[in-house]
Design a protein around this motif. Sequence first.
Motif, mmCIF file in Angstrom:
data_model
loop_
_atom_site.group_PDB
_atom_site.id
_atom_site.type_symbol
_atom_site.label_atom_id
_atom_site.label_comp_id
_atom_site.label_asym_id
_atom_site.label_seq_id
_atom_site.Cartn_x
_atom_site.Cartn_y
_atom_site.Cartn_z
ATOM 1 N N ARG A 1 39.719 -23.400 -15.140
ATOM 2 C CA ARG A 1 38.962 -23.979 -16.252
ATOM 3 C C ARG A 1 39.741 -23.974 -17.553
ATOM 4 O O ARG A 1 39.598 -24.881 -18.359
ATOM 5 N N ILE A 2 40.560 -22.954 -17.776
ATOM 6 C CA ILE A 2 41.247 -22.870 -19.064
ATOM 7 C C ILE A 2 42.753 -22.729 -18.932
ATOM 8 O O ILE A 2 43.457 -22.761 -19.924
ATOM 9 N N ILE A 3 43.262 -22.597 -17.698
ATOM 10 C CA ILE A 3 44.700 -22.514 -17.481
ATOM 11 C C ILE A 3 44.970 -22.817 -16.007
ATOM 12 O O ILE A 3 44.170 -22.452 -15.146
ATOM 13 N N PRO A 4 46.053 -23.519 -15.682
ATOM 14 C CA PRO A 4 46.359 -23.787 -14.274
ATOM 15 C C PRO A 4 46.514 -22.474 -13.495
ATOM 16 O O PRO A 4 47.050 -21.493 -14.028
ATOM 17 N N MET A 12 53.292 -14.743 -18.910
ATOM 18 C CA MET A 12 53.194 -15.674 -20.025
ATOM 19 C C MET A 12 51.815 -16.324 -20.075
ATOM 20 O O MET A 12 51.208 -16.442 -21.144
ATOM 21 N N GLY A 13 51.312 -16.737 -18.920
ATOM 22 C CA GLY A 13 49.995 -17.347 -18.878
ATOM 23 C C GLY A 13 48.911 -16.392 -19.330
ATOM 24 O O GLY A 13 48.049 -16.742 -20.148
ATOM 25 N N ARG A 14 48.970 -15.166 -18.807
ATOM 26 C CA ARG A 14 47.977 -14.156 -19.202
ATOM 27 C C ARG A 14 48.051 -13.877 -20.702
ATOM 28 O O ARG A 14 47.020 -13.815 -21.386
ATOM 29 N N ASP A 15 49.268 -13.729 -21.217
ATOM 30 C CA ASP A 15 49.428 -13.391 -22.630
ATOM 31 C C ASP A 15 48.974 -14.536 -23.540
ATOM 32 O O ASP A 15 48.388 -14.297 -24.601
ATOM 33 N N ASP A 20 44.982 -16.624 -27.302
ATOM 34 C CA ASP A 20 44.001 -17.628 -27.690
ATOM 35 C C ASP A 20 42.632 -16.991 -27.918
ATOM 36 O O ASP A 20 41.921 -17.344 -28.862
ATOM 37 N N TYR A 21 42.282 -16.048 -27.063
ATOM 38 C CA TYR A 21 41.017 -15.321 -27.249
ATOM 39 C C TYR A 21 41.041 -14.572 -28.582
ATOM 40 O O TYR A 21 40.074 -14.591 -29.339
ATOM 41 N N LEU A 22 42.176 -13.939 -28.877
ATOM 42 C CA LEU A 22 42.321 -13.218 -30.142
ATOM 43 C C LEU A 22 42.222 -14.181 -31.330
ATOM 44 O O LEU A 22 41.635 -13.850 -32.366
ATOM 45 N N LEU A 23 42.776 -15.389 -31.156
ATOM 46 C CA LEU A 23 42.678 -16.402 -32.202
ATOM 47 C C LEU A 23 41.220 -16.690 -32.552
ATOM 48 O O LEU A 23 40.860 -16.795 -33.722
ATOM 49 N N LYS A 188 42.953 -13.851 -15.597
ATOM 50 C CA LYS A 188 42.456 -15.018 -16.337
ATOM 51 C C LYS A 188 40.935 -15.106 -16.289
ATOM 52 O O LYS A 188 40.298 -15.513 -17.255
ATOM 53 N N GLU A 189 40.342 -14.698 -15.164
ATOM 54 C CA GLU A 189 38.880 -14.720 -15.061
ATOM 55 C C GLU A 189 38.253 -13.673 -15.989
ATOM 56 O O GLU A 189 37.196 -13.899 -16.574
ATOM 57 N N LYS A 190 38.920 -12.540 -16.129
ATOM 58 C CA LYS A 190 38.413 -11.486 -17.019
ATOM 59 C C LYS A 190 38.462 -11.952 -18.475
ATOM 60 O O LYS A 190 37.534 -11.696 -19.253
ATOM 61 N N ILE A 191 39.548 -12.633 -18.835
ATOM 62 C CA ILE A 191 39.661 -13.142 -20.206
ATOM 63 C C ILE A 191 38.630 -14.244 -20.430
ATOM 64 O O ILE A 191 37.999 -14.320 -21.483
ATOM 65 N N TYR A 192 38.430 -15.093 -19.411
ATOM 66 C CA TYR A 192 37.430 -16.156 -19.515
ATOM 67 C C TYR A 192 36.031 -15.568 -19.741
ATOM 68 O O TYR A 192 35.253 -16.078 -20.540
ATOM 69 N N ALA A 193 35.746 -14.470 -19.046
ATOM 70 C CA ALA A 193 34.446 -13.813 -19.213
ATOM 71 C C ALA A 193 34.268 -13.331 -20.652
ATOM 72 O O ALA A 193 33.156 -13.359 -21.198
#
Length: 204
Positions: A1-4, A12-15, A20-23, A188-193
Amino acid sequence: RIIPDAFGVTEMGRDLLAQDYLLKQVTASLMYPEGATGRAFWAVIYRQAQEQFGTTDIPVDTFNKVWIVPARAVVYEEGSKAVITQAGLKVMLESDYMAMEHHVPGPTAQEASSAGQEMAREIIRAVIIPVLEKEINEGRNFAQLRQVYYALILAKWYKENLKQSILTQGYADQKGVQGIEIGDKGAKEKIYARYVDAFKKGAF
């Protein structure tokens, strides 16, 4: 949904997702009325609302997405060596970024749904964006983002200038991540949550 998927299992993808979440968090905190920048932001909102509409009781949508885009980058070359001498990042409202990408003068009449919304965007540009841009280019919170940006600049230089190297031939444009995946494939799912949680509860 938010990253391939393939990119989402790399560091790099995780970071980038985490940054972006921090932004979103930092942007919301800058608009928080108890902080210095937030107080200045809302003072301007109320003053201009009173001047333009004769009241401060107007709906103002401050849920404006911000984008970070590359600014000017300069690379000093000497033989097979390269050093980044300048690399800045620019912060824009999503509406401004989309207008720039699609070569249109600004939000359409439908997007600029009311004078109040456009007023809020103008104030965000004047009060929030400069503080945010300084934090992203100089602050400790976004050091990882700057590292990723520098890595991408050097990777592009490497691909363009060392096309015959074994590394370029074996890895460039292969989309291979074997050997560089992170241990937690569900990061990525944890960050999406967290995104969803912040959207429901409020980010600041």
